[in-house]
Scaffold this motif. Structure first.
Motif, PDB file in Angstrom:
ATOM      1  N   ALA A  54     -10.229   7.178  -8.767  1.00 21.20           N
ATOM      2  CA  ALA A  54     -10.272   8.550  -9.353  1.00 21.20           C
ATOM      3  C   ALA A  54     -11.083   8.727 -10.492  1.00 21.20           C
ATOM      4  N   ALA A  55     -11.031   7.480 -11.341  1.00 22.18           N
ATOM      5  CA  ALA A  55     -11.645   7.394 -12.784  1.00 22.18           C
ATOM      6  C   ALA A  55     -13.270   7.342 -12.229  1.00 22.18           C
ATOM      7  N   ALA A  84     -14.699   8.330  -9.765  1.00 20.20           N
ATOM      8  CA  ALA A  84     -15.141   9.806  -9.415  1.00 20.20           C
ATOM      9  C   ALA A  84     -15.411  10.751 -10.290  1.00 20.20           C
ATOM     10  N   GLU A  85     -14.454  10.427 -11.523  1.00 17.51           N
ATOM     11  CA  GLU A  85     -14.445  11.398 -12.805  1.00 17.51           C
ATOM     12  C   GLU A  85     -15.597  11.058 -13.532  1.00 17.51           C
ATOM     13  N   LEU A  98       3.909  -1.498  -5.886  1.00 18.43           N
ATOM     14  CA  LEU A  98       2.842  -0.484  -5.069  1.00 18.43           C
ATOM     15  C   LEU A  98       1.577  -0.711  -5.825  1.00 18.43           C
ATOM     16  N   ILE A 125       3.173   2.896 -17.026  1.00 18.74           N
ATOM     17  CA  ILE A 125       2.282   3.963 -16.722  1.00 18.74           C
ATOM     18  C   ILE A 125       2.599   5.370 -17.324  1.00 18.74           C
ATOM     19  N   VAL A 174      -0.895   0.976  -7.168  1.00 15.12           N
ATOM     20  CA  VAL A 174      -1.532   2.585  -7.856  1.00 15.12           C
ATOM     21  C   VAL A 174      -2.788   2.454  -8.448  1.00 15.12           C
ATOM     22  N   LEU A 187       0.552   6.268 -20.214  1.00 14.43           N
ATOM     23  CA  LEU A 187      -0.695   6.888 -19.835  1.00 14.43           C
ATOM     24  C   LEU A 187      -0.690   8.206 -19.638  1.00 14.43           C
ATOM     25  N   THR A 188       0.220   8.697 -18.995  1.00 16.30           N
ATOM     26  CA  THR A 188       0.422  10.343 -18.894  1.00 16.30           C
ATOM     27  C   THR A 188       0.806  11.036 -20.004  1.00 16.30           C
ATOM     28  N   ALA A 203       0.697  -1.255  -0.042  1.00 15.92           N
ATOM     29  CA  ALA A 203      -0.157  -0.238   0.040  1.00 15.92           C
ATOM     30  C   ALA A 203       0.772   1.404   0.020  1.00 15.92           C
ATOM     31  N   TYR A 252      -1.992  -5.015 -14.880  1.00 10.16           N
ATOM     32  CA  TYR A 252      -1.088  -3.747 -15.748  1.00 10.16           C
ATOM     33  C   TYR A 252      -2.111  -2.475 -15.647  1.00 10.16           C
ATOM     34  N   HIS A 303      -6.032   3.592  -6.683  1.00  9.22           N
ATOM     35  CA  HIS A 303      -6.034   5.095  -6.456  1.00  9.22           C
ATOM     36  C   HIS A 303      -6.442   5.442  -7.894  1.00  9.22           C
ATOM     37  N   MET A 304      -5.991   4.925  -9.005  1.00  9.54           N
ATOM     38  CA  MET A 304      -6.384   5.481 -10.208  1.00  9.54           C
ATOM     39  C   MET A 304      -7.541   5.264 -10.684  1.00  9.54           C
TER      40      MET A 304
END
Lengths: 649, 649
Positions: A217-218, A220-221, A208, A377, A210, A380-381, A197, A306, A213-214
């Motif tokens: 957030a998605a 929520a988006e 980790l 990752i 991640v 993605l960004t 975590a 992934y 969290h991603m």
């Protein structure tokens, strides 16, 4: 062939989506939705659960719309500038009769018996009376009760997304509380023995969490209310318990599997015990192992581990059903057409999704595919768009013009594509650019110096960072640019002198001091690929020192990046390799300087593009020099100097 | 002329905006912004305060990318299906040497000395060893340390809006907390003696504070943090105290004046005492009285009181500065081109903003201007777009094609324009339509039956609701449609029989029982305008009852809507008037039925438009009949019946 076989039992994407919608519809996911009552003032962005009707009229009384006098309209007929009409002024307490009037201010209740206002500019007050110089029609300058909204009228329809002006209309219509659809609650359960975590728990072999969290957030988006759960170990009973518990209090459950092969089998087994698995495996890449199930009448989705796969499958199988349940307008990405800058290989029978950078180079919109690893990752960004390679394709040729779905409001017109030899200092240039032009985005693709030159040749990049040594002359860059890029309007601008050196384990256990040590029999070297600037530098320096490559153990072992060299040293697969200081620094390796090399930029901008001048200005600025030199291993004293300018014939 | 004079001392909109930006830039509104540290998991939608660099590489170790065996790549060279190569299997504790290997799972740390993975499909385990049938290249099937993100590499640039995938990248790069720009705090202060906070306090002469809620929601929509203050009475000291206090703890202050003329002077006086008033009055309509000031180095904006003016000026002078301060991409509305369905008068020298409905009728995009009163909240909610009439125009002719800025993601393609005689039941049709087609929006414009026929003639509407009586035959609608709309593909479909009657004060104090009472000398009547369906009905019924219009006191006094008739009765300006039951009901009046009239719909859809069939289906459905008849005064037994079908020749 392996790859093709793997997709044999998979559903096609459209089939999976259709089945998913159908089953969710059948189990009532889009109907009889939970609702909650909230204050109208808090309702921005929420969705009305049912039609809302006015509780009162707006205005709720007949009011003066002007300062002036309230009259019975027909008493004013005939009044003109040169033929004023005189009315008797009444006080509030007096009852109205013919040819009388009252003084009113804007917003005042119209006195009983009056039906118009003569505005104050047309009134002369004389003792006890008012002379008016203009007639008014019935209800002129009066806000009639209900002229805006009539009681019982529809104010907002069912399933309407509430905006700030809707809030005003609701309140004005006497509606202070409304029922809105509840946000769908979505549990996100990360699973996997190898997942931790926090960074503190990180060590080799564990990764980790991640994704939770991603994905939260998605969710929520997309309007949902994410409920991020604790990590569950790979254990059938534990996973089953976690999913079962989540189903009791949420509207949807996302299970995010570990990345190991076969790991998703746990999820699949548990889901078929708890309900029905509709889909296990979809013929898409990445994202194949996705699982779609309905348990206890609710959707449960198993997403691959992934990050790129998890995000793609969430977009394909979660976003639209979440949005549809909330009665929000369907999610639509902006689309543009762009030309591929390099070919994409693809597997027949599989729909592939490839993330791309997009930019306008010399008037042509181009899309540069990013590295395609499902675990990357950074793709993605860095992506500004996504392209879909259909099932019927074995790949797409460079130059193919195809539709690109733009991500997160990307603005390709403001994107500067830097393609070539990668360098940390180049990213700093992007940071400085943004400080000057808030919406400019520098997209860096790492394809080596020669790759950069080719991209410029095809007008697929604005900037190429190169460090190409001409072995004959010992000169950098200009010769190659002249050779490979004739007949084009280009500027070659100096960027930096960059330190190359040997990377070794901390404290240099094998006491390597320079290139001469590479000939020691107990030293293993790791080399860069032919054609790379670093390889050219090595060969040049070896020649100067009259060392022959056959004297170096490992000279023939090639890897493709500075970081791969550093990684080889850390892994003990080699004792040393040549590379930039930044790579050594990033992995905590020691660095023995060998030589300075010249790193320059080819700039490929239309003459009306202001960005080139800004870039040169930044390169020459003391602030930029200071920040880059602080990275270590850079000398920017001549940065921004024009080395060469080539012209179209 | 009055109007022109009023704008003489005003700045033009562009001048005001430019001055505003310049002064805000000078006082540092866009620089050195407050920042706060938050958890990355909470950062969705926030804006990075500075560039963020990776704290660790991703992956942070060299890991197996496949299940299989870890090897030294060159040990595998030459291995083939028919010529397997044998390697010795080592346990974790054993040190690597040539031609050895270790079993690894995906994600495992690569054992020291190995640099590639042979995937399990290419391995046959034999006792004590592994036979491999394929060679691997160095670092094949290995996720090399830093291959995704290198420590110290830029992860996100300064002033980047954080998306779900950015959260993943930050966490993976070891960044668990970040600095983001603080949301600008914006105080919203409602002022005015006539303003009350809740419906309970409402009475004639006072109005509800809806603007502070609307403006706070708008501030939130634009990324700010609204702080809604209590209502301040019209009192210089009170207003000054409130603004001063708000300035201490907020980044911006909005003062919303009352609607009375001269009311904004308080704000202006206070603001020039507290700082500098830059702009007082802008040549726009609505919204002229806007005040822009800087007090104590912070922006203070005085917005006009009418909701439409307040919203427009907030969009012009607050939205973009708030967005720019947050370094968010500039707000951009979607634009389309549409043809005006009716002319717009405008004032020379003033830039006018007119809200419109927009829809695609028979392949032509049309914009129907909504009522333009600055106080009409309903025009805000009904609008789907906004058009700007330039300063140089005296108006725009019907048919002018011009750009329309679309509001709140409006989808003109899904809008059905209903223009004609308004009816509450028609709105219910819109509600039912949405239940069948989630994204369809029915926009109703109230222009009377003849107005509706004209709109259909010009292809400016999909639906016209009409109730036009042919005095000769006593028949409804068909004759008029044939007369005015020849040579067009149209359907005339029956909607409802609708009760018309006399509206009277509650308990009918003058004991009016029917039309015959209108001839009583003490009864005052209020009439509808010539050409309206209700007027035609009255005249027809009077003729039947052999009453002559001269016998009716007030017959010559005309108003334009059912609600204006009802309002006249409430105000005591008339004792009664003819109208629909719903209007009487809305204002709590009594209703004496006089006659049923036939309300039908002309439908104007392309043949490939599915909406017509859906509409007819709804009209015929028992659910719709039930809901409409519950409104009172409607009979829908034949709803949906095709009355007439006309064809293009």
């Amino acid at each position: 062939m392996h790859k093709n076989k793997a997709y044999l039992n998979c559903l096609q994407r459209e089939q999976a989506q259709e089945l998913w919608y159908q089953k969710l519809t059948e189990c009532g996911f889009f109907k009889n939705l939970p609702r909650e009552t909230i204050l109208v003032g808090d309702a921005r962005g929420r969705v009305t659960a049912s039609s809302i009707y006015a509780k009162q009229s707006v205005p709720h009384y007949n009011g003066a719309a002007m300062d002036g006098i309230a009259v019975w309209a027909s008493d004013t007929f005939g009044a003109q500038e040169n033929e004023p009409k005189r009315l008797t002024l009444l006080t509030e307490e007096q009852t109205f009769s013919s040819d009388c009037c009252y003084v009113v201010d804007t917003g005042d209740l119209m006195p009983l018996g009056t039906n118009a206002v003569v505005m104050v500019e047309d009134v002369y007050f004389v003792d006890g009376g008012a002379e008016i110089i203009a007639a008014v029609a019935p209800w002129q300058h009066v806000r009639i009760i209900g002229e805006d909204i009539v009681a019982n009228e529809l104010v907002l329809p069912e399933h309407h997304v509430i905006s700030p002006v809707d809030i005003a209309a609701l309140l004005a219509a006497g509606v202070e509380e409304i029922e809105v659809l509840s946000k769908p609650k979505v549990a996100v359960i990360p699973t996997g023995d190898e997942i931790v975590a926090t960074c503190k728990e990180l060590k080799p072999g564990v990764i980790l969490d991640v994704n939770s969290h991603m994905l939260s957030a998605a969710v929520a988006e997309w309007g949902g209310e994410p409920v991020r759960m604790n990590i569950v170990k790979d254990n059938i009973h534990g996973i089953k318990r976690a999913i079962f518990a989540s189903l009791q209090v949420n509207d949807m459950v996302i299970v995010n599997a570990g990345t190991s092969a076969g790991r998703e089998d746990y999820t699949s087994t548990v889901l078929s015990e708890l309900g029905e698995v509709l889909v296990h495996g979809v013929a898409i890449k990445p994202g194949k192992p996705v699982i779609l199930a309905i348990c206890q009448g609710k959707p449960v989705i198993g997403l691959p581990g992934y990050p790129v796969s998890a995000m793609l499958t969430a977009e394909l199988f979660i976003r639209n059903v979440l949005v549809a349940r909330q009665k929000l307008p369907p999610y639509e990405e902006d689309k543009i057409e762009a030309a591929l800058v390099k070919q994409i290989a693809s597997t027949l029978g599989v729909e592939e999704y490839v993330r791309v950078s997009v930019g306008n180079v010399q008037g042509k919109m181009v899309a540069a595919p990013l590295s395609r690893g499902a675990g990357l990752i950074s793709s993605l960004t860095k992506a500004q768009g996504i392209i879909r390679v259909g099932r019927g394709n074995l790949g797409l040729a460079a130059g193919t013009v195809l539709p690109v779905n733009l991500l997160h409001k990307a603005k390709p017109a403001n994107t500067i594509l830097a393609v070539g030899s990668h360098d940390l200092a180049l990213e700093l240039l992007g940071v400085f650019l943004r400080r000057r032009r808030e919406n400019v985005y520098l997209s860096c693709a790492n394809v080596g110096s020669m790759g950069g030159i080719m991209a410029i040749a095809n007008n697929e990049a604005h900037i190429a960072g190169i460090h190409l040594l001409d072995e004959e002359t010992g000169q950098y860059n200009k010769a190659q640019m002249e050779k490979y890029l004739p007949n084009k309007n280009l500027h070659l601008v100096h960027f930096a002198m960059r330190q190359q050196g040997l990377m070794v384990l901390p404290n240099n256990p094998k006491e390597i001091e320079g290139l001469k040590d590479l000939t020691r029999p107990e030293i293993t070297y790791i080399n860069r690929q032919r054609g790379s600037g670093t390889r050219m530098l090595l060969d040049y320096e070896l020649k100067k020192s009259t060392i022959h490559s056959s004297q170096i153990r490992g000279y023939e072992k090639e890897v493709g990046t500075h970081m791969a060299v550093a990684a080889s040293v850390i892994a003990g697969a080699a004792d040393t390799g040549l590379g930039v200081q930044a790579a050594a620094h990033a992995l905590g390796l020691d660095f023995i300087p060998v030589s300075q090399e010249q790193y320059d930029l080819i700039l490929n901008f239309s003459t009306d593009d202001e960005h080139m001048n800004i870039i040169i200005d930044i390169l020459q600025s003391p602030e930029f020099r200071y920040e880059v030199e602080s990275l270590g291993g850079y000398d920017l004293r001549d940065a921004g100097k024009l080395i060469h300018f080539s012209k179209e014939n």
